[in-house]
Design a protein around this motif. Sequence first.
Motif, PDB file in Angstrom:
ATOM      1  N   THR A  72      37.367  45.514 -33.419  1.00 28.60           N
ATOM      2  CA  THR A  72      36.871  45.560 -32.047  1.00 28.60           C
ATOM      3  C   THR A  72      35.537  46.282 -31.982  1.00 28.60           C
ATOM      4  OG1 THR A  72      39.103  45.524 -31.113  1.00 28.60           O
ATOM      5  CG2 THR A  72      37.356  46.432 -29.718  1.00 28.60           C
ATOM      6  N   ALA A  73      35.449  47.420 -32.683  1.00 29.84           N
ATOM      7  CA  ALA A  73      34.213  48.205 -32.685  1.00 29.84           C
ATOM      8  C   ALA A  73      33.065  47.406 -33.299  1.00 29.84           C
ATOM      9  CB  ALA A  73      34.424  49.503 -33.458  1.00 29.84           C
ATOM     10  N   GLU A  74      33.334  46.699 -34.382  1.00 29.90           N
ATOM     11  CA  GLU A  74      32.268  45.923 -35.036  1.00 29.90           C
ATOM     12  C   GLU A  74      31.733  44.848 -34.083  1.00 29.90           C
ATOM     13  OE1 GLU A  74      31.311  43.535 -39.188  1.00 29.90           O
ATOM     14  OE2 GLU A  74      33.334  44.266 -38.797  1.00 29.90           O
ATOM     15  N   SER A  75      32.619  44.179 -33.371  1.00 31.50           N
ATOM     16  CA  SER A  75      32.188  43.151 -32.418  1.00 31.50           C
ATOM     17  C   SER A  75      31.309  43.749 -31.326  1.00 31.50           C
ATOM     18  CB  SER A  75      33.399  42.471 -31.792  1.00 31.50           C
ATOM     19  OG  SER A  75      34.146  41.767 -32.763  1.00 31.50           O
ATOM     20  N   LEU A  76      31.711  44.907 -30.808  1.00 30.32           N
ATOM     21  CA  LEU A  76      30.922  45.552 -29.745  1.00 30.32           C
ATOM     22  C   LEU A  76      29.589  46.061 -30.282  1.00 30.32           C
ATOM     23  CD1 LEU A  76      33.705  47.534 -27.838  1.00 30.32           C
ATOM     24  CD2 LEU A  76      32.482  45.497 -27.057  1.00 30.32           C
ATOM     25  N   PHE A  77      29.601  46.628 -31.476  1.00 34.16           N
ATOM     26  CA  PHE A  77      28.349  47.116 -32.072  1.00 34.16           C
ATOM     27  C   PHE A  77      27.359  45.967 -32.274  1.00 34.16           C
ATOM     28  CE2 PHE A  77      30.908  50.736 -34.195  1.00 34.16           C
ATOM     29  CZ  PHE A  77      30.656  51.589 -33.135  1.00 34.16           C
ATOM     30  N   LEU A  78      27.879  44.821 -32.719  1.00 36.11           N
ATOM     31  CA  LEU A  78      27.011  43.663 -32.927  1.00 36.11           C
ATOM     32  C   LEU A  78      26.446  43.140 -31.615  1.00 36.11           C
ATOM     33  CD1 LEU A  78      28.971  41.701 -35.667  1.00 36.11           C
ATOM     34  CD2 LEU A  78      26.627  42.495 -35.854  1.00 36.11           C
ATOM     35  N   GLU A  79      27.260  43.158 -30.591  1.00 34.76           N
ATOM     36  CA  GLU A  79      26.840  42.596 -29.307  1.00 34.76           C
ATOM     37  C   GLU A  79      25.885  43.515 -28.561  1.00 34.76           C
ATOM     38  OE1 GLU A  79      28.799  40.779 -25.170  1.00 34.76           O
ATOM     39  OE2 GLU A  79      30.088  41.518 -26.795  1.00 34.76           O
ATOM     40  N   HIS A  80      26.135  44.821 -28.614  1.00 33.04           N
ATOM     41  CA  HIS A  80      25.374  45.746 -27.760  1.00 33.04           C
ATOM     42  C   HIS A  80      24.517  46.755 -28.523  1.00 33.04           C
ATOM     43  CE1 HIS A  80      27.646  44.225 -24.350  1.00 33.04           C
ATOM     44  NE2 HIS A  80      28.774  44.476 -24.997  1.00 33.04           N
ATOM     45  N   GLY A  81      24.726  46.900 -29.839  1.00 35.25           N
ATOM     46  CA  GLY A  81      23.963  47.867 -30.609  1.00 35.25           C
ATOM     47  C   GLY A  81      24.743  49.159 -30.812  1.00 35.25           C
ATOM     48  N   LEU A  82      24.521  49.789 -31.956  1.00 31.24           N
ATOM     49  CA  LEU A  82      25.267  50.998 -32.306  1.00 31.24           C
ATOM     50  C   LEU A  82      25.053  52.129 -31.310  1.00 31.24           C
ATOM     51  CD1 LEU A  82      24.599  51.014 -36.155  1.00 31.24           C
ATOM     52  CD2 LEU A  82      26.731  50.440 -35.027  1.00 31.24           C
ATOM     53  N   ASP A  83      23.849  52.271 -30.815  1.00 28.41           N
ATOM     54  CA  ASP A  83      23.538  53.394 -29.929  1.00 28.41           C
ATOM     55  C   ASP A  83      24.135  53.217 -28.538  1.00 28.41           C
ATOM     56  OD1 ASP A  83      21.973  55.076 -31.643  1.00 28.41           O
ATOM     57  OD2 ASP A  83      20.369  53.586 -31.525  1.00 28.41           O
ATOM     58  N   HIS A  84      24.322  51.989 -28.103  1.00 28.74           N
ATOM     59  CA  HIS A  84      24.695  51.733 -26.719  1.00 28.74           C
ATOM     60  C   HIS A  84      26.205  51.641 -26.485  1.00 28.74           C
ATOM     61  CE1 HIS A  84      20.506  51.216 -25.656  1.00 28.74           C
ATOM     62  NE2 HIS A  84      20.367  50.348 -26.643  1.00 28.74           N
ATOM     63  N   VAL A  85      26.964  51.493 -27.550  1.00 27.22           N
ATOM     64  CA  VAL A  85      28.417  51.405 -27.402  1.00 27.22           C
ATOM     65  C   VAL A  85      29.009  52.811 -27.425  1.00 27.22           C
ATOM     66  CG1 VAL A  85      30.559  50.560 -28.421  1.00 27.22           C
ATOM     67  CG2 VAL A  85      28.498  49.134 -28.473  1.00 27.22           C
ATOM     68  N   GLN A  86      29.786  53.126 -26.411  1.00 26.68           N
ATOM     69  CA  GLN A  86      30.459  54.418 -26.331  1.00 26.68           C
ATOM     70  C   GLN A  86      31.931  54.263 -26.727  1.00 26.68           C
ATOM     71  OE1 GLN A  86      28.535  57.052 -25.795  1.00 26.68           O
ATOM     72  NE2 GLN A  86      26.830  55.598 -25.549  1.00 26.68           N
ATOM     73  N   MET A  87      32.558  55.370 -27.072  1.00 26.88           N
ATOM     74  CA  MET A  87      33.961  55.337 -27.478  1.00 26.88           C
ATOM     75  C   MET A  87      34.853  54.779 -26.363  1.00 26.88           C
ATOM     76  SD  MET A  87      34.186  56.294 -30.645  1.00 26.88           S
ATOM     77  CE  MET A  87      35.653  57.201 -31.197  1.00 26.88           C
ATOM     78  N   GLN A  88      34.507  55.069 -25.112  1.00 23.98           N
ATOM     79  CA  GLN A  88      35.298  54.552 -24.003  1.00 23.98           C
ATOM     80  C   GLN A  88      35.247  53.032 -23.956  1.00 23.98           C
ATOM     81  OE1 GLN A  88      37.243  56.580 -21.672  1.00 23.98           O
ATOM     82  NE2 GLN A  88      38.097  54.505 -21.588  1.00 23.98           N
ATOM     83  N   HIS A  89      34.082  52.462 -24.264  1.00 21.59           N
ATOM     84  CA  HIS A  89      33.958  51.000 -24.300  1.00 21.59           C
ATOM     85  C   HIS A  89      34.920  50.415 -25.333  1.00 21.59           C
ATOM     86  CE1 HIS A  89      29.533  51.760 -22.976  1.00 21.59           C
ATOM     87  NE2 HIS A  89      30.340  51.679 -21.925  1.00 21.59           N
ATOM     88  N   ILE A  90      34.996  51.067 -26.502  1.00 23.76           N
ATOM     89  CA  ILE A  90      35.860  50.574 -27.577  1.00 23.76           C
ATOM     90  C   ILE A  90      37.322  50.705 -27.187  1.00 23.76           C
ATOM     91  CG2 ILE A  90      36.538  50.935 -29.989  1.00 23.76           C
ATOM     92  CD1 ILE A  90      33.616  51.976 -30.420  1.00 23.76           C
ATOM     93  N   ALA A  91      37.690  51.842 -26.590  1.00 27.99           N
ATOM     94  CA  ALA A  91      39.072  52.041 -26.147  1.00 27.99           C
ATOM     95  C   ALA A  91      39.466  50.996 -25.117  1.00 27.99           C
ATOM     96  CB  ALA A  91      39.234  53.453 -25.580  1.00 27.99           C
ATOM     97  N   ASP A  92      38.577  50.731 -24.177  1.00 25.89           N
ATOM     98  CA  ASP A  92      38.868  49.745 -23.141  1.00 25.89           C
ATOM     99  C   ASP A  92      39.047  48.347 -23.744  1.00 25.89           C
ATOM    100  OD1 ASP A  92      38.661  51.738 -21.262  1.00 25.89           O
ATOM    101  OD2 ASP A  92      36.631  51.201 -20.623  1.00 25.89           O
ATOM    102  N   ALA A  93      38.163  47.972 -24.651  1.00 28.00           N
ATOM    103  CA  ALA A  93      38.244  46.648 -25.268  1.00 28.00           C
ATOM    104  C   ALA A  93      39.491  46.513 -26.132  1.00 28.00           C
ATOM    105  CB  ALA A  93      36.991  46.380 -26.104  1.00 28.00           C
ATOM    106  N   GLU A  94      39.914  47.623 -26.731  1.00 27.59           N
ATOM    107  CA  GLU A  94      41.097  47.620 -27.597  1.00 27.59           C
ATOM    108  C   GLU A  94      42.384  47.721 -26.785  1.00 27.59           C
ATOM    109  OE1 GLU A  94      43.206  47.584 -31.257  1.00 27.59           O
ATOM    110  OE2 GLU A  94      41.189  46.955 -30.667  1.00 27.59           O
TER     111      GLU A  94
END
Length: 212
Positions: free
Chosen positions: A19-41
């Motif tokens: 999930t984190a890899e998909s978000l990092f690819l879509e939005h960039g490493l700097d722009h993805v927050q842990m809350q975004h990953i938790a929500d997506a997961e």
Amino acid sequence: MTGIQQQNKNKRYNSIIQTAESLFLEHGLDHVQMQHIADAEGIGIATLFRYFPKKNKLIVAVAVQNLERNIQHFEEIVSADQPAVERLKRVLDHLTVKNTAEIKHSTKFREAFESYASFTKEPLEDIEDYINVQKRIADILLRIAEDGKVDGSIRADIPIKEAIITIINAYGTFGSNIALKSSISYLEDDIAPHIQQRMLMEMLLSYLRPYS
């Protein structure tokens, strides 16, 4: 912890990384927050932090798993019953950034990660895990150098180990760079990225082959 509990934990761990890899690819490493990953997961932020107390630890874990995907394929290539130089050609074929979403995404993330890691003020925590995977891959690929000395498919008058590592690094870097920039670069059809990669491959391999 029971075996089933451990399996569930491992499953969740791997799911978080994907999930984190998909978000990092879509939005960039700097722009993805842990809350975004938790929500997506679909988990609470506290649960995410139990697996990865820091964002940087998650970033490195994604990078490690991304790189580890290559190990089995490289092992199969190196173990094949072929002359060493032919096995090296297959390694370079694998590093050729083909027009598939999976390979492009994998390459894009590694490029982003290594750029991110190089600009951090302090070395990333757990970065040794990533470096150790690189060492494992290098050890596998350098078996080609030893075999090349025996089967005579690689010139004996050059430092074979250094030459093979240089060729792999140069080809991989070039391929990643030209493929990832193809959407913003002007290229005529006859000099498309895959054609340039093939030409470079032949140049590099011709250096290794014994003179006829």
